[in-house]
Design an enzyme around this catalytic site. Structure first.
Site, PDB file in Angstrom:
ATOM      1  N   THR A 111      11.356   8.554  91.539  1.00 29.65           N
ATOM      2  CA  THR A 111      12.015   8.820  92.818  1.00 29.65           C
ATOM      3  C   THR A 111      11.949  10.277  93.215  1.00 29.65           C
ATOM      4  OG1 THR A 111      13.527   6.951  92.535  1.00 29.65           O
ATOM      5  CG2 THR A 111      14.246   8.697  94.020  1.00 29.65           C
ATOM      6  N   SER A 147       8.657   4.302  86.587  1.00 28.64           N
ATOM      7  CA  SER A 147       8.981   4.351  85.162  1.00 28.64           C
ATOM      8  C   SER A 147       8.998   2.963  84.531  1.00 28.64           C
ATOM      9  CB  SER A 147      10.313   5.063  84.943  1.00 28.64           C
ATOM     10  OG  SER A 147      11.392   4.343  85.489  1.00 28.64           O
ATOM     11  N   THR A 172      14.003   7.049  86.887  1.00 34.49           N
ATOM     12  CA  THR A 172      15.232   6.906  86.098  1.00 34.49           C
ATOM     13  C   THR A 172      15.392   5.544  85.444  1.00 34.49           C
ATOM     14  OG1 THR A 172      16.494   6.217  88.053  1.00 34.49           O
ATOM     15  CG2 THR A 172      16.422   8.581  87.558  1.00 34.49           C
ATOM     16  N   ASP A 173      14.613   4.548  85.866  1.00 39.36           N
ATOM     17  CA  ASP A 173      14.838   3.191  85.370  1.00 39.36           C
ATOM     18  C   ASP A 173      14.754   3.099  83.849  1.00 39.36           C
ATOM     19  OD1 ASP A 173      15.269   2.244  87.889  1.00 39.36           O
ATOM     20  OD2 ASP A 173      13.311   1.283  88.122  1.00 39.36           O
TER      21      ASP A 173
END
Length: 330
Positions: free
Chosen positions: A11, A59, A91-92
């Site tokens: 992101t 990710s 961030t996942d």
């Protein structure tokens, strides 16, 4: 040489499909130079920023191989004189990649991961602030010896404890069991406590590729046939049990049978707190499951337990070594 910045997409690097068109879905399009140029004060870091653009991928598409290759590149940067490393990614899976890195990172120089929850087309984009805080943490002597760190929202988290706790909040990263180990305050990294470093064997690539470890989350009125199918396709299994490490009694015999042929690690699906060892005694309790051969995962959540178990199996560890590793890390 200063801080080595490696970019993996996510992101923080996203923008509209077409340059100049900022409406609609976003994709990874910004490189490391773009990210650095958007950070006020980065030029006053006190050291240089050496940028390395890697694969810009969501990710969710990252693999162990991606991350271990990144570790090797970051290690080369440190050996060439970098005082620390920063990685930007989605961030996942960041909580998992951070723990994997922490287990194999061989240097005292800090390895800092960060990203963003709001992409650059949105008001209040958090990427620049997170990147600046991460760079300051990587450049700080206070961070040496702490392994992999996650820096978000001016908080410094140990990779072993950090979790993504909210799907959209900019304060998503938290360490429920410990809290952050430090903060970035007035431009300086302030480390309040130093977690002990606990490393795992570096895996053989060929072994890692063929090592399958599954996570199975226990749910109400569980289907034993589903668990059987998952176990048959795996070389290791992590059970995310109820509460302090419980499963329905009808699964106890099955899990005991599975544990006879491969490591089965017992964790909690709750998100914080430890699996207990000898408090409850019913069939399917933590005491019963350990008697049947399951390995206690302690404070490790299911996702981090899977990473440790896969590394240990790929490294050729036997059951005794795996049990000892979970006693140490969990």
């Amino acid at each position: 040489m200063g801080v080595a910045l490696f970019t993996l997409g996510g992101t923080i690097s996203m923008a509209g499909h077409t340059r100049g068109v900022e409406s609609g879905p976003v994709v990874s399009r910004l490189n490391g130079a773009d990210l650095a140029a958007a950070v006020p004060g980065l030029d006053r870091l006190g050291t240089t920023l050496d940028i390395h653009d890697i694969d810009a991928v969501p990710s969710a598409n990252l693999t162990f191989a991606h991350i271990l290759t990144l570790v090797e590149s970051a290690s080369q940067a440190v050996q060439a004189g970098a005082c620390g490393v920063v990685v930007t990614q989605g961030t996942d899976t960041l909580e998992e990649t951070a723990f994997l890195i922490d287990l194999v990172w061989p240097h005292a120089e800090p390895f800092v991961l960060t990203g963003a929850m709001r992409n650059p087309t949105l008001a209040g984009h958090d990427g620049p602030g997170n990147l600046l805080a991460a760079a300051r943490t990587a450049a700080s002597r206070a961070s040496h010896g702490l392994g992999a760190l996650v820096v978000f929202n001016d908080e410094i988290h140990a990779a072993r404890w950090v979790r993504k706790t909210h799907s959209t909040s900019t304060a998503t990263f938290a360490s429920p069991n410990t809290g952050p180990i430090g903060h970035v305050i007035e431009g300086h990294a302030r480390v309040l406590m130093a977690p002990a470093r606990r490393r795992a064997p570096y895996p053989r690539p060929e072994s890692l590729e063929r090592t399958r470890v599954a996570v199975h989350t226990v749910t109400l009125d569980e289907d034993a046939d589903l668990l059987t199918a998952i176990a048959e396709a795996s070389q290791g299994l992590v059970i995310a049990g109820f509460g302090v490490g419980h499963v329905p009694s009808k699964l106890a015999d099955l899990l005991g049978t599975v544990a006879e042929r491969m490591p089965v690690v017992l964790t909690s699906r709750t998100g914080s707190g430890s699996v207990l060892r000898h408090t409850y005694g019913a069939i399917g309790s933590e005491t019963d499951l350990q008697r049947r051969g399951l390995i206690n995962g302690g404070l490790l959540d299911p996702y981090k337990a899977r990473i440790l178990l896969r590394l240990m199996l790929a490294g050729g560890a036997d059951r005794e070594a795996i049990t000892a590793a979970f006693a140490e890390h969990g």
